[in-house]
Design an enzyme around this catalytic site. Structure first.
Site, mmCIF file in Angstrom:
data_model
loop_
_atom_site.group_PDB
_atom_site.id
_atom_site.type_symbol
_atom_site.label_atom_id
_atom_site.label_comp_id
_atom_site.label_asym_id
_atom_site.label_seq_id
_atom_site.Cartn_x
_atom_site.Cartn_y
_atom_site.Cartn_z
ATOM 1 N N ASN A 150 21.975 -15.899 33.698
ATOM 2 C CA ASN A 150 21.401 -17.075 34.349
ATOM 3 C C ASN A 150 20.141 -16.603 35.052
ATOM 4 O OD1 ASN A 150 20.640 -18.903 36.468
ATOM 5 N ND2 ASN A 150 22.631 -19.898 36.312
ATOM 6 N N ASP B 28 17.729 -18.444 36.533
ATOM 7 C CA ASP B 28 17.264 -19.237 37.663
ATOM 8 C C ASP B 28 15.768 -19.529 37.565
ATOM 9 O OD1 ASP B 28 17.443 -20.608 40.111
ATOM 10 O OD2 ASP B 28 16.835 -18.828 41.233
ATOM 11 N N GLU C 175 19.991 -21.772 32.791
ATOM 12 C CA GLU C 175 19.145 -22.304 33.860
ATOM 13 C C GLU C 175 17.692 -21.867 33.652
ATOM 14 O OE1 GLU C 175 19.512 -23.444 38.584
ATOM 15 O OE2 GLU C 175 20.617 -21.688 37.859
ATOM 16 N N TYR D 188 25.829 -23.496 30.177
ATOM 17 C CA TYR D 188 25.546 -23.595 31.607
ATOM 18 C C TYR D 188 26.346 -24.790 32.117
ATOM 19 C CZ TYR D 188 22.856 -24.385 35.912
ATOM 20 O OH TYR D 188 22.483 -24.573 37.216
ATOM 21 N N ASP E 291 27.017 -19.104 32.473
ATOM 22 C CA ASP E 291 27.345 -19.431 33.850
ATOM 23 C C ASP E 291 28.349 -20.580 33.804
ATOM 24 O OD1 ASP E 291 27.504 -20.246 36.453
ATOM 25 O OD2 ASP E 291 25.359 -20.605 36.732
ATOM 26 N N ASN F 72 30.193 -21.516 36.304
ATOM 27 C CA ASN F 72 30.191 -22.161 37.615
ATOM 28 C C ASN F 72 31.579 -22.336 38.221
ATOM 29 O OD1 ASN F 72 27.919 -22.798 39.228
ATOM 30 N ND2 ASN F 72 27.109 -24.108 37.603
ATOM 31 N N ASP G 109 29.779 -15.821 36.058
ATOM 32 C CA ASP G 109 29.288 -15.623 34.690
ATOM 33 C C ASP G 109 30.338 -14.863 33.890
ATOM 34 O OD1 ASP G 109 26.131 -16.349 35.001
ATOM 35 O OD2 ASP G 109 26.929 -15.404 36.804
ATOM 36 N N ASP H 216 19.069 -14.859 41.039
ATOM 37 C CA ASP H 216 20.194 -14.826 41.970
ATOM 38 C C ASP H 216 21.502 -14.518 41.249
ATOM 39 O OD1 ASP H 216 20.222 -17.264 40.676
ATOM 40 O OD2 ASP H 216 20.350 -18.489 42.484
ATOM 41 N N HIS H 217 21.470 -14.464 39.928
ATOM 42 C CA HIS H 217 22.586 -13.976 39.116
ATOM 43 C C HIS H 217 22.182 -12.640 38.505
ATOM 44 C CE1 HIS H 217 24.989 -17.840 38.563
ATOM 45 N NE2 HIS H 217 23.875 -18.281 39.133
#
Length: 318
Positions: free
Chosen positions: A69, A71, A97, A172, A211, A213, A283, A308-309
């Site tokens: 991911n 971001d 993402e 995602y 991801d 989530n 993830d 951030d991942h």
């Protein structure tokens, strides 16, 4: 908790997940003592063990897949994410993402001769939102986008590649949202996505990455007690993930490392969470359970920066 510069209603990942420990009332003396203890101990960081490059039967891996991911694809490229990918050198690269329409792709992404087969799914009307990509060294037999249901196929969340021996799905998964405003929708998604994967699995085994989530169990996030009602750790989301596992799929990391703690793939940008390793494992690589005999390793590359991942990598002897 959204990132700086984002409106709460625009948050669509684990951005809002709580990253701090639940507050405990302490005296000033007790608080000071606790702070000294924490400073002395330091954060517990995850150390990725050496790669296992053979299956349980001794077959050497033939497929290496990396999922990340990013971001925001354009920001990730500027943060030298591509340099890390070239060092990792997977056979297939799956990104989530991306937040980037195909027409706005950075030239660095267009000029990747090592991945001649590139596929993009964008969020349609929502510019700068969601989006996934799949880049391959070998051309798939076929590519499909979405899961075949209009309600769920407007946000560029799924690409499926068919290969001779397996399907590869990158996803995602939608977040339940700040205040759990999309939790009901997330539950509908989970049911529809599970049905889609089971349909593929009936044709040939599959690998799912991305991801997803959700932190499935308490070991999969730093602060489970303080996040029982947070998006990504609600009972409903955890149950949905559990139902996916009982439908014939296996979480490869937990299969190989069932009791390994502090292994996270997401950290909020706030409060220095990554340096403290206050994170979540969001993830995953899931595989059809009948593929476990050719599973070599499932890695968390927690030292790789750029998002951030962090990326994750799978080795299979297919």
């Amino acid at each position: 908790m959204p990132k700086r510069g984002k409106k709460a209603e625009d948050v669509d990942s684990a951005d809002e997940l709580e990253a701090t420990e639940p507050e405990v009332k302490k005296s000033k003396k007790g608080a000071a003592k606790g702070l000294k203890e924490k400073v002395a101990e330091g954060p517990i960081l995850y150390q990725d063990p050496p790669n296992k490059l053979t299956s349980p039967s001794g077959q050497k891996y033939t497929l290496k897949v990396t999922s990340w991911n990013v971001d925001g694809l354009r920001a990730w490229v500027k943060k030298k994410g591509l340099e890390w990918v070239r060092e990792e050198d997977p056979d297939v690269l799956c990104l989530q993402e991306t937040k980037c329409a195909e027409k706005l792709l950075p030239p660095e992404m267009r000029e990747m001769p090592e991945y001649p087969h590139k596929y993009w799914a964008c969020a349609g009307a929502k510019e700068g939102y969601s989006g996934v990509a799949l880049l391959c060294k070998t051309e798939p037999l076929s590519i499909t986008y979405g899961i075949g249901e209009e309600e769920h196929d407007q946000e560029g969340r799924v690409i499926t590649a068919e290969f001779p021996s397996h399907f590869l799905v990158t996803a995602y998964v939608p977040n339940a949202g700040r205040g759990l405003v999309r939790l009901e929708y997330r539950q509908r998604w989970d049911a529809a996505f599970r049905a889609y994967l089971r349909g593929l699995d009936a044709r040939k085994p599959l690998v799912l990455c991305g991801d997803l989530n959700v932190a499935h169990t308490e070991i999969d996030l730093k602060n489970p007690k303080g996040n029982k009602k947070s998006a990504g750790f609600t009972p409903e989301e955890r149950q949905g993930f559990g139902e996916l596992l009982t439908a014939g799929f296996t979480d490869t990391f937990r299969h190989l490392y069932p009791d390994t703690p502090h292994a996270y793939t997401f950290w909020t940008y706030m409060m220095n969470a990554r340096a403290k390793n206050v994170g979540w494992r969001l993830d995953y690589f899931l595989v059809s359970t009948r593929l476990l005999g050719v599973l070599c390793d499932s890695k968390i590359r927690s030292q790789a920066m750029g998002s951030d991942h962090c990326p994750i990598t799978l080795y299979m002897a297919l």
